[in-house]
Design a protein around this motif. Sequence first.
Motif, short mmCIF file in Angstrom:
data_model
loop_
_atom_site.label_atom_id
_atom_site.label_comp_id
_atom_site.label_asym_id
_atom_site.label_seq_id
_atom_site.Cartn_x
_atom_site.Cartn_y
_atom_site.Cartn_z
N UNK A 260 13.71 26.97 3.78
CA UNK A 260 13.74 25.79 3.26
C UNK A 260 14.44 24.54 4.14
N UNK A 261 15.74 24.97 4.36
CA UNK A 261 16.29 24.31 5.60
C UNK A 261 15.62 24.17 6.79
N UNK A 262 14.87 25.33 7.33
CA UNK A 262 13.99 24.89 8.41
C UNK A 262 12.86 23.99 8.37
N UNK A 263 12.30 24.06 7.18
CA UNK A 263 11.22 23.17 6.70
C UNK A 263 11.41 21.76 6.95
N UNK A 264 12.68 21.60 6.17
CA UNK A 264 13.16 20.10 5.90
C UNK A 264 13.52 19.83 7.17
N UNK A 265 13.78 20.47 8.27
CA UNK A 265 14.20 19.83 9.68
C UNK A 265 12.98 19.61 10.38
N UNK A 266 11.84 20.52 10.21
CA UNK A 266 10.52 20.19 10.62
C UNK A 266 10.01 18.80 10.60
N UNK A 267 10.08 18.33 9.21
CA UNK A 267 9.59 17.10 8.87
C UNK A 267 9.98 16.59 7.36
N UNK A 268 10.68 15.55 7.05
CA UNK A 268 11.12 15.42 6.16
C UNK A 268 10.19 14.99 5.02
N UNK A 269 8.89 14.60 5.54
CA UNK A 269 7.91 14.25 4.71
C UNK A 269 7.08 15.64 3.90
N UNK A 270 7.63 16.58 4.48
CA UNK A 270 6.83 17.88 4.01
C UNK A 270 7.53 18.25 2.64
N UNK A 271 8.55 17.98 2.26
CA UNK A 271 9.14 18.29 0.75
C UNK A 271 9.11 19.68 0.53
N UNK A 272 9.75 19.91 -0.62
CA UNK A 272 9.70 21.17 -1.08
C UNK A 272 9.15 21.56 -2.48
N UNK A 273 8.46 22.48 -2.48
CA UNK A 273 7.56 22.76 -3.57
C UNK A 273 8.18 23.55 -4.72
N UNK A 274 9.35 24.51 -4.34
CA UNK A 274 9.98 25.28 -5.39
C UNK A 274 11.28 25.87 -4.50
N UNK A 275 12.30 26.06 -5.62
CA UNK A 275 13.62 26.32 -5.03
C UNK A 275 13.90 27.63 -5.52
N UNK A 276 14.54 28.57 -4.86
CA UNK A 276 14.73 29.86 -5.26
C UNK A 276 16.02 29.85 -6.10
N UNK A 277 16.19 30.74 -6.95
CA UNK A 277 17.41 30.98 -7.82
C UNK A 277 18.08 32.18 -7.31
N UNK A 278 19.51 32.39 -7.56
CA UNK A 278 19.95 33.44 -7.28
C UNK A 278 19.37 34.65 -7.67
N UNK A 279 18.72 34.84 -8.88
CA UNK A 279 17.84 35.86 -9.63
C UNK A 279 16.60 35.33 -9.83
#
Length: 534
Positions: A260-279
């Motif tokens: 996710x960090x890599x994607x955000x650095x690629x382009x801030x307009x990409x956005x993140x669809x889901x965030x993982x949880x510890x479990x």
Amino acid sequence: MEIDCLPFRKTGYFSKLICDYIEEKETLTSLYGQFPKLENFERQIREKNANFSVSGRKTLVKSLKAQYVDVKTSSLTSENIQSLHAENTFTVTTGHQLNLFTGPLYFLYKIVSTINLAKVLKETYGDYNFVPVYWMAAEDHDFEEINYFNFKGKKIQWNKNASGAVGHLSTEGLDEVFEIFSNTIGGSKNADYLKNLFTEAYLKHKNLTRATRYLANELFKEQGLVIVDGDDHHLKKLLVPYIKKDLFEQVSFTSVSKKISEIQQMDPDYGIQVNPREINYFYLKDGIRERIVERDGKFYINDTQLSFTKEELLEELQTYPERFSPNVVARPLYQEVILPNLCYIGGGGELAYWLQLKASFQAMEVPFPILLLRNSVLIITEKQNEKLDKLNISHEDIFLKLHSLINKKIREVSNIDIDFSPQKKFLEEQFKGMYDLAEQTDKSFLGAVKAQEVKQKKGLDKLEKRLLKAQKRKLEDHVVRLTDIQNQLFPGQSLQERQLNFSELYLEHGEELIPMLLKHLNPLDLNFLVLSIK
């Protein structure tokens, strides 16, 4: 039938990430394995074949046969299930929620794309077999997302108190939904078919999983579609080693967070669809589906009194693997663990989160599938085509936002030219002389000249808008017709496929509907399809 294609980017309905992906932007290559081109499937076949066991195939076939024990299906579907024993058989897969009466129209497009890809692969790689698979999201718990469908602008909804996995839900109460639907669609031959289909699926099956399997099988059994329910003890048993890595090592959380960090650095307009949880697993039992959380070495089931030590949780996992339900991050891995799968076909939102997961697959040592954007379609009826022709609206025009469409067409049909571009250009030329004069006399006047230029340009903009507004009033009938046709094709200012239910098209096209889609949807043509019925 007239067929037209538009680049996805030009439609204005797809994210920058997805448009960049299907256009093969080089910066995204680290997010996927093979790009969805026909020649790349050979490498995918080799990789999957080297990483899928004979014992896994046996378990898969055994579970599928058990799931189909009371289902009357086609010989082709039965042959496809049996063929999964063979090491030269692979799957292409799509997945979808258990939406009431298929939900949005794109349910059909997903499955047709999957069926057609399996056919194309067989034509190209004749030594192998390819099975189209529909993965039922039976373990989802978002009832509000699946308890309705739209018909001619009306929301037909199933009101019910629900908890836990939707696939377990009793179909009790759907007779009331049927009455509403039945009274809405009339008494034609096609309407009678739809009534019977709803009755057989929902009023004669005890839960939503069985109802959805019946419905999808009836629509696509002749095409050999195989329907998989992951809510299965034996299939979950295959997932146990990977569940352990998630529960106790946080492998998915670590790898996906980094990606996710890599994607955000690629382009801030990409956005993140889901965030993982510890479990990334829920606990599924007795009408509950709640997150598993760890605190101070102990494991708790969120919003319940249930808790486990590490040893107790391990024993629960080994004995009852079906009680461990993957979330949106873990479910794709589950699919690829139990299926000899080559390709996942999904919508833009789905592919956006799949593109976050490659590192997690690598950490788990599971091959990452080819990701293919499903076909998207706009179907235009003969009457709608006549309206478009009279209004001189092209297929590209109709995808404009309503206000942009109206402004463009009003300018075209107006008997006066409401475009002040020449005046603005003339103004710029006049001010150029003023800038030169200020430069030669007193440079402190440059700011005042600039302010005056901006003021006069704004005045022209304001006047242009007022004249356009006045012309819209003068051509009110034209505006109404433009608005009406776009609202027909884009209900709620959204894509047709996201709003309409297949029943609306079936009433008009009947048993020709699915063959028409099978004929015209090319899954490897990465463009938006417009089907105009002439």
